[in-house]
Design an enzyme around this catalytic site. Structure first.
Site, short mmCIF file in Angstrom:
data_model
loop_
_atom_site.label_atom_id
_atom_site.label_comp_id
_atom_site.label_asym_id
_atom_site.label_seq_id
_atom_site.Cartn_x
_atom_site.Cartn_y
_atom_site.Cartn_z
N LYS A 66 0.85 -1.19 0.00
CA LYS A 66 0.00 0.00 0.00
C LYS A 66 0.88 1.24 0.00
CE LYS A 66 0.96 1.34 4.36
NZ LYS A 66 1.56 2.67 4.72
N GLY B 228 7.45 1.55 4.80
CA GLY B 228 6.22 2.32 4.77
C GLY B 228 5.23 1.80 3.76
N GLY C 33 4.68 -6.24 5.79
CA GLY C 33 4.42 -7.17 6.90
C GLY C 33 2.95 -7.23 7.25
N ASP D 163 -1.95 -1.22 10.22
CA ASP D 163 -2.28 -1.30 8.80
C ASP D 163 -2.99 -2.60 8.41
OD1 ASP D 163 -1.16 1.18 8.30
OD2 ASP D 163 0.79 0.37 7.71
#
Length: 280
Positions: A10, A96, A100, A134
């Site tokens: 992302k 960023g 993961g 996230d």
């Protein structure tokens, strides 16, 4: 049964910090979108839980998010299961890009199927929130406004396919270190119009998107790694219509009109690659 699944990276088109919460986390307001760049995961039934990354076996203890996701499912259901998990890693780490978190999110979805747990998406999202900020977004993907510490998702229509060149300098940055630098720097809190930014991106108006976007973590990240600022300037000189750092860094992405332009720019920046955002 053998399950093969892609875990998509992302980017943050924007990342605003609204302040520090009583629990010690930062209150965030972000616009995020999935990328075509992805890791590949394969899940097969097995007696024990094992993990290999690019063909190398890894210990199943520690803080690996894939193993933590599997153990969280075991803890939530009380059923002890095994799986042979293979990860082909393509997303840079400490970048960023949510690599993961994406691997963790897809592990929750895949093992829910492999183990026939029949947990609802809401339950899986609840588990995901305990594993990383996230992870909930990575479970759904698309284009979304993400608020709080990642738990409030507002999916948005019109996710565009935008060609990107991107590079991760210096082997990445530590997320806690960047947030600490933001705290210590006493940076001002700036307003940001997320709906207007999303509309500009959907229309392909990247100049307006550049003006509307903001990453509060860029200044502290550049202070920790000045090379980030240099790469942002380099991409700008190569004709990028929008340049930002994603997340807590250190990845810098640059948006172009065509994939050919993105590829040409990536070829001139050492270590850079070309990819696209994922359209609806």
């Amino acid at each position: 049964m053998r399950i093969s699944i892609k875990a998509h990276a992302k980017i943050n088109w924007s990342l605003n910090i609204l302040g520090l919460r009583p629990d010690g986390y930062h209150e965030l307001d972000m616009l995020m979108q999935s990328l075509e760049l992805h890791d590949e995961l394969i899940f097969e039934p097995a007696r024990w839980l094992t993990l290999s990354v690019n063909g190398q076996a890894l210990p199943v203890g520690g803080r690996n998010l894939i193993i933590r996701a599997a153990n969280a499912l075991i803890e939530a259901t009380g059923e002890r299961r095994g799986a042979r998990i293979q990860l082909k890693k393509h997303i840079p780490v400490r970048a960023g890009l949510g690599g993961g978190s994406a691997d963790c999110a897809m592990t929750l979805l895949a093992l829910n199927r492999l183990w026939s747990l029949r947990l609802s998406m809401d339950k899986l999202m609840d588990i995901g929130r305990t594993l990383g900020a996230d992870v909930p977004f990575c479970m759904t993907g698309g284009l979304a406004r993400v608020q709080g510490v990642g738990e409030r998702l507002s999916p948005l229509p019109g996710a565009p396919s935008i060609p990107l060149a991107m590079v991760t300098p210096g082997g990445g940055l530590s997320t806690p270190a960047v947030f600490r630098a933001w705290d210590e720097g006493r940076y001002p809190i700036a307003p940001m119009d997320v709906p207007a930014l999303a509309d500009a991106l959907a229309r392909g108006d990247l100049e307006s998107a550049q003006a509307l976007s903001f990453n509060a973590l860029e200044p502290p990240a550049i202070r920790l790694m000045p090379e980030i600022g240099r790469i942002m300037r380099d991409f700008g000189s190569l004709g990028a219509r929008m340049v930002r750092m994603t997340g807590s860094g250190s990845t810098v992405f640059a948006a172009f009109d065509t994939f050919e332009q993105a590829s040409a720019a990536a070829a001139q920046v050492p270590g850079a690659i070309a990819t696209r955002t994922r359209a609806d």
